[in-house]
Structure formats: C-alpha cells, structure tokens
Scaffold this active site. Structure first.
Site, mmCIF file in Angstrom:
data_model
loop_
_atom_site.group_PDB
_atom_site.id
_atom_site.type_symbol
_atom_site.label_atom_id
_atom_site.label_comp_id
_atom_site.label_asym_id
_atom_site.label_seq_id
_atom_site.Cartn_x
_atom_site.Cartn_y
_atom_site.Cartn_z
ATOM 1 C CB SER A 194 -1.001 -0.041 1.298
ATOM 2 O OG SER A 194 -1.383 1.320 1.421
ATOM 3 C CE1 TYR A 206 -3.904 -1.980 5.334
ATOM 4 C CE2 TYR A 206 -3.204 0.333 4.804
ATOM 5 C CZ TYR A 206 -3.609 -0.932 4.421
ATOM 6 O OH TYR A 206 -3.835 -1.189 3.183
HETATM 7 N N1 LIG Z 1 -8.948 -0.499 -1.099
HETATM 8 C C1 LIG Z 1 -7.932 0.172 -0.917
HETATM 9 O O1 LIG Z 1 -7.830 1.487 -1.006
HETATM 10 C C2 LIG Z 1 -6.521 -0.343 -0.776
HETATM 11 C C3 LIG Z 1 -5.514 0.555 -0.768
HETATM 12 C C4 LIG Z 1 -4.042 -0.009 -0.505
HETATM 13 C C5 LIG Z 1 -3.853 -1.269 -0.236
HETATM 14 N N2 LIG Z 1 -4.877 -2.150 -0.182
HETATM 15 C C6 LIG Z 1 -4.704 -3.410 0.200
HETATM 16 O O2 LIG Z 1 -5.241 -4.357 -0.864
HETATM 17 C C7 LIG Z 1 -5.681 -5.600 -0.391
HETATM 18 C C8 LIG Z 1 -7.114 -5.758 -0.586
HETATM 19 O O3 LIG Z 1 -8.203 -4.990 -0.116
HETATM 20 P P1 LIG Z 1 -9.697 -4.552 -0.167
HETATM 21 O O4 LIG Z 1 -9.731 -3.270 -0.445
HETATM 22 O O5 LIG Z 1 -9.804 -5.409 -1.860
HETATM 23 O O6 LIG Z 1 -10.201 -5.184 0.862
HETATM 24 P P2 LIG Z 1 -11.711 -5.926 1.055
HETATM 25 O O7 LIG Z 1 -12.603 -5.224 0.169
HETATM 26 O O8 LIG Z 1 -11.981 -5.794 2.351
HETATM 27 O O9 LIG Z 1 -11.435 -7.476 0.537
HETATM 28 C C9 LIG Z 1 -10.618 -7.996 1.543
HETATM 29 C C10 LIG Z 1 -10.696 -9.464 1.307
HETATM 30 O O10 LIG Z 1 -10.060 -10.103 2.321
HETATM 31 C C11 LIG Z 1 -10.954 -11.138 3.041
HETATM 32 N N3 LIG Z 1 -10.784 -11.319 4.406
HETATM 33 C C12 LIG Z 1 -10.835 -10.300 5.055
HETATM 34 N N4 LIG Z 1 -10.545 -10.920 6.432
HETATM 35 C C13 LIG Z 1 -9.978 -12.139 6.361
HETATM 36 C C14 LIG Z 1 -9.363 -13.251 7.229
HETATM 37 N N5 LIG Z 1 -9.203 -13.077 8.461
HETATM 38 N N6 LIG Z 1 -9.360 -14.415 6.622
HETATM 39 C C15 LIG Z 1 -9.438 -14.747 5.291
HETATM 40 N N7 LIG Z 1 -9.950 -13.755 4.239
HETATM 41 C C16 LIG Z 1 -10.188 -12.384 5.053
HETATM 42 C C17 LIG Z 1 -12.387 -10.535 2.824
HETATM 43 O O11 LIG Z 1 -13.461 -11.511 3.005
HETATM 44 P P3 LIG Z 1 -14.811 -11.117 3.494
HETATM 45 O O12 LIG Z 1 -15.517 -10.193 2.863
HETATM 46 O O13 LIG Z 1 -15.235 -12.382 3.752
HETATM 47 O O14 LIG Z 1 -14.568 -10.341 4.976
HETATM 48 C C18 LIG Z 1 -12.218 -10.090 1.189
HETATM 49 O O15 LIG Z 1 -12.335 -11.165 0.436
HETATM 50 C C19 LIG Z 1 -5.329 -5.499 1.120
HETATM 51 O O16 LIG Z 1 -4.154 -6.116 1.379
HETATM 52 C C20 LIG Z 1 -5.418 -4.029 1.490
HETATM 53 O O17 LIG Z 1 -4.606 -3.698 2.567
HETATM 54 C C21 LIG Z 1 -6.176 -1.599 -0.380
#
Ligand SMILES: NC(=O)c1ccc[n+]([C@@H]2O[C@H](COP(=O)([O-])OP(=O)(O)OC[C@H]3O[C@@H](n4cnc5c(N)ncnc54)[C@H](OP(=O)(O)O)[C@@H]3O)[C@@H](O)[C@H]2O)c1
Length: 324
Positions: A194, A206
């Site tokens: 990130s 984080y």
């Molecule tokens: N979105 C952003 O702006 C952003 C920016 C920088 C970096 N990132 C990084 O990108 C990655 C994905 O983020 P995202 O925004 O797509 O997040 P998201 O929409 O919350 O998706 C996260 C995924 O991880 C699963 N998950 C959560 N807790 C879990 C656990 N304990 N065990 C197994 N699976 C779990 C969730 O499943 P459930 O839905 O079933 O909980 C979902 O499938 C992360 O590493 C995040 O830090 C995101």
C-alpha cells in the site's frame, strides 16, 4: 572558475536533468499505456490448467484479480474466511476452474494452513497473490496507536504480515515443483502492499505492516533470483493508493476494485520485463507514489498525509457519533 566553464557545467547538469525526466516520462507512458493483449502467458503450464491462489479472494481487489485471471484462461483458488461469501464469489466467476479454501488468515494455525495447502496440491499452482489485508480493529479504523488494544495490535501483524509469510513459505515448493512445471515455465508471486508503507498517522499498525509486505517481497525477489532452482519465480510488491472496495467505502472518485484488478493483471508482464521488484499498476497511483517516494520533502509528505487522514478521521467521528 572561469564564467564560461561554470555556464558549460550548469548547462550540462540541466541537460542531464531534462534527459532524466524525459526518460522517466517515456518509461511511464510506455509502461502504463501499452499493455499486452494476452497477459501472463509465461505463467501458463503446458501440461494442464494453471491456477492462481488468491488470498482475500472473496471480495474487493482479490476477487477482481481472480475475475481477470479467469478471463485469461487461468483457474483460481479463492482463499477467504466466510464460507457463504466465498461460495457466492466462486459462483460469480462462472468457471469450472474455481476452488475455494476456507481459512481465517488472522487466526489460522500452522497445521490448519498446511492442511489447506495440502488439499490443493493436485493443482498446477503457478501464481500466488498475497492480497488479504486490512484494518482488523473495532471502528473507527483511524485511531491513535495508544487507543489500540494489544489484541488489535497483534491482529494487524497476524492478518497483514504473519499470514503471507507463512503461506508463501508453504506455497513456494508448489511454484517450483518439477512434476507440474516444464523447464522454461515461470511462476509468479504478487504481494499487495500500500502507499501507506511510507508511514501514516492514525493507521500506524496498518502502514507498518504494509511496509513489511513491501520489504518481504523485495527481499524474497532478490533471494529467488539468486538461486537457479528458484530463479523462474518472479516476485513483485504491488503498491497502490486508494481503491473503492468493501474495505474502503470512503474512496469516492478513486478507481474501483473491479477496474484495478484489470490494471494488476495487465501490468505484470511489463514490470517483470523491466526487472522491477515493485509495481504500481495504476498510473494515478504511480504518479502519487513517485511524488511521495522521490519528490516531496518529509515536511510536505507529513503535512499532506496528516491532512488526508485527518479528514477521513473526522468523517469517521461523524459516523461514530450517529451510531451512539
Ligand atoms: N482498497 C484500498 O484502498 C487499498 C489501498 C491500499 C492497499 N490495499 C490492500 O489491498 C488488499 C485488498 O484490499 P480490499 O480493499 O480489496 O479489501 P476488501 O474489499 O475488504 O477485501 C478483503 C478480502 O479479504 C478477505 N478477508 C478479510 N479478513 C480475512 C481473514 N481474516 N481471513 C481470510 N480472508 C479475509 C475478505 O473476505 P470477507 O469479505 O469475507 O471478510 C475479502 O475477500 C489489502 O491487502 C489492502 O490492504 C487496499
């Protein structure tokens, strides 16, 4: 020094600086706006279907990457913790080459993880996407470190750092297995970091764990390159700014997870060809990160990060007040 020599020296330095900017700009345009029509073919196995294991694959960026990989002919294994959500994500991909693994990335024991990986050892796994991550704490997610409980501090390490290290350790032999891989076929590891890896206030745990993702990925990439037995494994840190997803509902105007998944899948070949260890697949994030890493002095980076996160924090304060 004679004035003529000084002018010549300054002109030389100016020309070198202009050349550097031009090189950077042409590299930027070529990388971001010239994407392969059939990406990731280097990671296809001739001997059968090739699979990608994607953590956090049931929603957001993970599911979007899965959807784009399926459209390129890959099978996918979605790893998530909620069986119903995983099942409906798998169904939405509409492909016979989809499996699911129910594993809680925050709490899985080494034994549970080994058993889960053993259950997919029949597949040709050529890609690992360490995507799972987030803010495992009670709302509001933006808070001073001193207000986090010990359990919340540990949960960040467990979900965002420990899990990817343990999983990668277990999956590496599958990515190298000579029983499923022919000599010239390659494997790929993507580690989702990130922009927060530079160190951000009110999300200290984080951003610290995202710095771990980055350093883990770059270190592993250097290690894999060095050994002929693993030099076929490309390893990249994927760094991104804001993406609209279920985890980031406040990112209005940002690229959506669905669109971002396409940038990731389309942007790997170009990064590997250039021998990068970090990729910023979306051009807007690349500009933002370039400024943060190379241009802004610490005082400005501190000012802008505080302003941005303070605004988010205040929006959370409103949400929390309404909930009370
Ligand atoms: N979105 C952003 O702006 C952003 C920016 C920088 C970096 N990132 C990084 O990108 C990655 C994905 O983020 P995202 O925004 O797509 O997040 P998201 O929409 O919350 O998706 C996260 C995924 O991880 C699963 N998950 C959560 N807790 C879990 C656990 N304990 N065990 C197994 N699976 C779990 C969730 O499943 P459930 O839905 O079933 O909980 C979902 O499938 C992360 O590493 C995040 O830090 C995101």
């Amino acid at each position: 020094m004679a004035p003529g020599i000084l002018v010549t020296c300054l002109a030389g330095v100016g020309a070198a600086a202009v050349l550097r900017v031009l090189c950077w700009a042409s590299q930027f345009v070529l990388y971001h706006f010239w994407r392969p029509s059939k990406p990731l073919t280097a990671y296809k196995r001739a001997g059968g279907d090739s699979y990608a294991l994607i953590t956090g694959g049931s929603a957001g960026i993970g599911l979007a990457i899965a959807r784009n990989l399926v459209s390129q002919g890959f099978g996918v294994v979605l790893l998530g913790h909620l069986p119903d959500e995983l099942a409906s994500a798998a169904k939405s991909l509409n492909s016979p080459l989809v499996r699911t693994l129910v594993v809680n990335a925050r709490t899985a024991t080494p034994e549970q993880l080994s058993t889960a990986i053993e259950s997919i050892s029949d597949l040709n796994i050529s890609i690992l996407v360490n995507n799972v991550g987030g803010f495992p704490l009670a709302d509001p997610p933006l808070r001073p470190l001193s207000t986090l409980s010990t359990a919340e501090i540990d949960a960040h390490v467990d979900l965002n750092a420990r899990f990817m290290a343990r999983l990668t350790n277990l999956v590496l032999p599958l990515l190298s297995s000579s029983s499923t891989r022919q000599k010239n076929e390659r494997s790929l590891i993507l580690n989702v970091s990130s922009a927060g890896r530079v160190g951000m206030p009110w999300i200290v745990m984080y951003s610290a764990t995202k710095a771990f993702n980055y350093a883990f990925s770059v270190g592993l990439s250097r290690e894999l390159d060095d050994d002929p037995a693993t030099a076929h494994i490309d390893c990249l840190a994927v760094t991104l700014g804001e993406v609209q997803s279920q985890a980031n509902v406040m990112a209005e105007g940002a690229v959506t997870a669905e669109v971002f998944g396409g940038y990731v899948v389309g942007g790997i070949d170009g990064a590997v060809r250039r021998k990068w260890r970090e990729v910023r697949p979306y051009w807007g994030h690349d500009l933002q990160l370039g400024l943060m890493d190379r241009v802004l002095p610490d005082s400005m980076l501190t000012h802008f990060s505080r302003e941005e996160l303070r605004a988010k924090k205040e929006r959370w304060d409103v949400i929390m007040a309404k909930r009370r």
